[in-house]
Write an enzyme that holds these catalytic residues in place. Structure first.
Site, PDB file in Angstrom:
ATOM      1  N   GLY A  87       0.826  -1.200   0.000  1.00 18.65           N
ATOM      2  CA  GLY A  87       0.000   0.000   0.000  1.00 18.65           C
ATOM      3  C   GLY A  87       0.859   1.249   0.000  1.00 18.65           C
ATOM      4  O   GLY A  87       2.038   1.224   0.363  1.00 18.65           O
ATOM      5  N   CYS A  88       0.243   2.346  -0.417  1.00 20.22           N
ATOM      6  CA  CYS A  88       0.997   3.593  -0.561  1.00 20.22           C
ATOM      7  C   CYS A  88       1.454   4.135   0.784  1.00 20.22           C
ATOM      8  O   CYS A  88       2.647   4.411   0.981  1.00 20.22           O
ATOM      9  CB  CYS A  88       0.156   4.625  -1.310  1.00 20.22           C
ATOM     10  N   TYR A  89       0.536   4.295   1.722  1.00 20.89           N
ATOM     11  CA  TYR A  89       0.934   4.804   3.039  1.00 20.89           C
ATOM     12  C   TYR A  89       1.932   3.874   3.735  1.00 20.89           C
ATOM     13  O   TYR A  89       2.954   4.336   4.255  1.00 20.89           O
ATOM     14  CB  TYR A  89      -0.293   4.972   3.933  1.00 20.89           C
TER      15      TYR A  89
END
Lengths: 336, 336, 336, 336
Positions: free
Chosen positions: A146-148
């Site tokens: 995921g990005c975060y």
């Protein structure tokens, strides 16, 4: 000889970003791209660019003509598309959340529905390149992070792996709007976002916490994460401002060395000199992740600033970095 | 004693802007506000502000308790709501396009469907305050002008009314995104609009051309309008850059005098000194309309720059200016 | 073997953009880069990126170690730097306006000061790749075109060269803020530009008109240009909305064919299908220029929409395209 | 009878905002306005609005003709201007930092230079309306609070004053660019700020920490503030995301009651219902301050989100609120 690439779900922001990278990539070429809602149209009917690939339905995609398949569908929908591509003998990189968590129980807990492919889930490798490089090289199925979590995990990994990261971790994260996807929603309208800044799902509710606990948890007893994302009026980029405690009596120089040792050979990590902070501008439109280290005047307390482009190192760029690893290409091919 | 105000359709951008003006207005107060989709909710559940009026359905609205009703519905939907409010004895200001054009034929031609209230249409007054002030004072039904036409009509009216405006008029207009409404659409998403600029419906296709021809046409034989709107990455504001020919041998000073004579007593028109151009900043968050006059080195050719806030002078502000006229209040009440 | 590149003035927006392209270019490498104000510092001290080249003064630059020198100085300052690099035997691409106009008289008239290098001026080739390709290949000194003129000249060239473009040309242009340079000025501050749109130097005053008259003038008797630039709240990109008359009885299909014939083999021109308009999003972050053709309902009148990235096709990208031509590299090297 | 208002330094962002409020204020009118750099010009030569007041030098200002003088100069420069206005018998509201800290020692420590007016400093009242209302009413000199401290102090005051706020306070603050002033600087350029997010002066270095310690310190033993401002690509607004510990065994309901008791009669504080977070949109273009309370799943830990318009409640709006208090006007006059 070029890798043959298939993209499932090419019309969202991550799918289109991926398509653009593949078009620039010296050792890969697009073989087919799917879209359920836009099948029959050309990419350039949907995005103002020069790509005239005609989209097809997944059911019509010649899966086996691809060496590698990227799945860019929402979580839930990705699960079975991944299985179909694996069944056809392709190696797969899934950009959704469906194969990131190690057990069906954990998946059920955070995503609220059952996992339909428990065997595949067991086989999936978490594709955080800098940490899982060897496993990725051999993987049939890579779950792209995921990005975060990529900002948090790479930002804190050097401290966690040597066992000096304290349990209280506060992540104040700010993300550009492309992270919310291309589906028309009130909260993503220009007028709602522009000249605004909105916290959302703050505290301990956002699903991405699971991936942070997955990577950092084993190295941090009693890890107590606080995660506060904010919707930022920019197109791309994530900045995470992370407040941590280092549970040992380390000098500033020693903390920097811990990061240097971890990342000195990493092509995609830009460790900033002491005194500098990461900004979005450090990384947007690149596949790099930038890290700045700022000591506080309180013993053992630090601020770690981490930035990345959420569509590149936070999604499609890291996916191609994974592809490069899986197929023994130079890790940075197509990414600089 | 305060005017009692009803708002039909209070949750779109123009409806909410109107509600805010009414709350600040020294001689008016909100009596009821409707929303079909959000009936039962409070305004502050929908917009991050302090207004706790609870929305009701139009069918449940006590129409006759309002002295004036503002209708902020999309064209087509406004038609019958206006009629209901008129039947209940209210004076009505319609912010849609439904009552702007003088005949059912013209309405049908530009809007593509029949008009259900031909008698009311005949009675409606076009609410361009600076031009129709007397008729507005007496009107039972005012059709509030469109946002783009207000810039073009007020920007060229001084020349048109004295018969010196030439037929070739090119309007290159740029509008903020609130003009597109609050309905979730791909084209209004932050990522689609931000860092972009898009022409749309350029040439001779946009419906607002009808209102320009309505006001200017009678004074300009063979009027040949070209109208090119662009979607601008700002929340509010319209700038129209208008290329015209003046069909007489007028000096720069004379052209300026024509404007001064027309507008010297207008509280909402800011005529800029020679050499200045209008920018969005001149008018955004105000009810003013700014006009700049730039001569070209080609005889008789000029550029007229006009700006306004599309939600204020271009919609809800002008609607309140109309209300002030209709009820003999100071014309600027609530608007400065 | 790689081309050795020198950059004079590497710390402005065009200089830094160029440096980034050269770093990605498969057949070129940076040899030295100069800055008078920041000599001694590294690029990454000035821009948040990974480039650690140390800047030197021009006087200290080993000119002759470069095969090609890019001069990215303001007009006036570029003149003599170009001469120095030519004297050292380098081929030179000048991104300033100093060598774009063919005569010292014309230069004096538009730029208000004398030209110090009349011989060099006579030798310079105007680097509009699509039009001057052969001369550029052989050139010792290429004058890279201005950002605005590139949109207008390439947007109208197909019509001009076959002699069907009418004299009245109105260009309503909108440019991102990077076009104003990196020098701190009130008018370039975020708060002054954001949520604003400002016309500036409209009519017939902007210096870039000279380049449009240079290219189009010989093919359009009595050319009467009107040019209205606007400062747009985006970082990059120019959109020119151009209102023209075609002085012959051409069908829509014939007008399209004229463009197709001119540009069908051009790798950097994206001619849009009938009915489409160019937007910034078509070209930003690419070296392409997009062109849309919209007929008006008035005989012979058209709107041409043209977009480019002002830092790429409008400056540094086109400069590299010129370099590729000069050194017989694939024209698109480093640019896709 | 209207209050007569003088503004010292009317051409910065806070000075101009103030001037606009005074123009709308029903009980105040502008008597004179000064600018050293633009004396002789009219306000409307500098800002695109309708205000034609001619600016004068401070030395030429008829100080005693004003009942109240607002000083909108940078810190350091404000000190003596305040003294001059007090000597002329005016009541003064200083928007700079010069009179906010109670002792010359503290001023010297944080601002790095001596204070020239120790007696006046002793007399000044810190103008945080909700906390110092009575003292403000009687004050001859009010020190208007800093923008960031207003969010932190009002956001935490209810807990601090009843003694339940724990010592570890982490403030992750994000501010619009108008907070950086109107002076041309590289870091405030559109291209540097737009599509970017930059932390700056993070940790324990920003001068505004002194004001937070001033208000909260007496109520929080061992207060250990961490303050991380970020430059946000918006014109106006501050959002502070504050991570705190409550050092008592309080339920969520009790924490909310503590805030309700403190603020239920405050016209400028918008306490959000449980479950809501503050966003910029709650307060921008208003003089309100919005507060949201979010419990964490860790005992005693909370996130407090606070937003305000930095030019209104964070500067000129609060200054007028102070004026209203000082002159027994309705506290909200001119502010809604």
């Amino acid at each position: 000889m070029n890798l043959r690439v298939g993209i499932v779900g090419a019309t969202g922001y991550t799918g289109y970003e991926l398509l653009q990278i593949i078009h620039r990539h010296p050792h890969a070429q697009l073989t087919w791209a799917t879209s359920e809602s836009s099948a029959g149209q050309k990419i350039c009917d949907l995005y103002p660019g020069p790509y005239d690939t005609r989209l097809i339905r997944l059911a019509d995609a010649p899966l086996s003509q691809a060496d590698v398949v990227f799945v860019c569908l929402p979580h839930g929908a990705a699960m079975d598309a991944v299985a179909a591509a694996r069944d056809a003998g392709c190696r797969v990189i899934d950009l959704s959340a469906d194969y990131r968590l190690p057990t069906t129980e954990l998946y059920q807990r955070w995503y609220g529905h059952a996992h339909s492919q428990p065997q595949l889930l067991a086989e999936a490798v978490y594709g955080l390149c800098e940490i899982n490089r060897d496993a990725i090289r051999r993987a049939g199925l890579v779950a792209n992070p995921g990005c975060y979590p990529t900002t948090v995990n790479l930002g804190l990994w050097p401290l966690a792996r040597v066992g000096v990261l304290g349990p209280q971790v506060i992540v104040d994260a700010k993300s550009g709007v492309s992270g919310a996807g291309r589906k028309p929603r009130l909260g993503s309208l220009f007028v709602e976002v522009n000249e605004n800044l909105s916290p959302y799902s703050i505290g301990y509710t956002h699903r991405h916490i699971a991936e942070m606990e997955l990577i950092l948890g084993p190295h941090v007893p009693q890890l107590a994460l606080t995660f506060s994302p904010h919707l930022l009026p920019v197109n791309r980029g994530i900045l995470s401002t992370i407040y941590i405690e280092v549970n040992a009596d380390l000098s500033s120089r020693e903390v920097h060395q811990i990061y240097t040792q971890a990342y000195s050979n990493e092509p995609m990590i830009q460790l900033l000199p002491p005194g500098q902070v990461a900004t979005l501008r450090h990384t947007v439109h690149s596949n790099r992740l930038a890290i700045g280290l700022t000591p506080l005047p309180y013993p053992g307390r630090w601020i770690v600033t981490v930035s990345e482009d959420n569509l590149l190192k936070g999604a499609s760029g890291q996916a191609v970095q994974n592809m490069n690893l899986m197929f023994d290409l130079p890790e940075v091919s197509g990414l600089i």
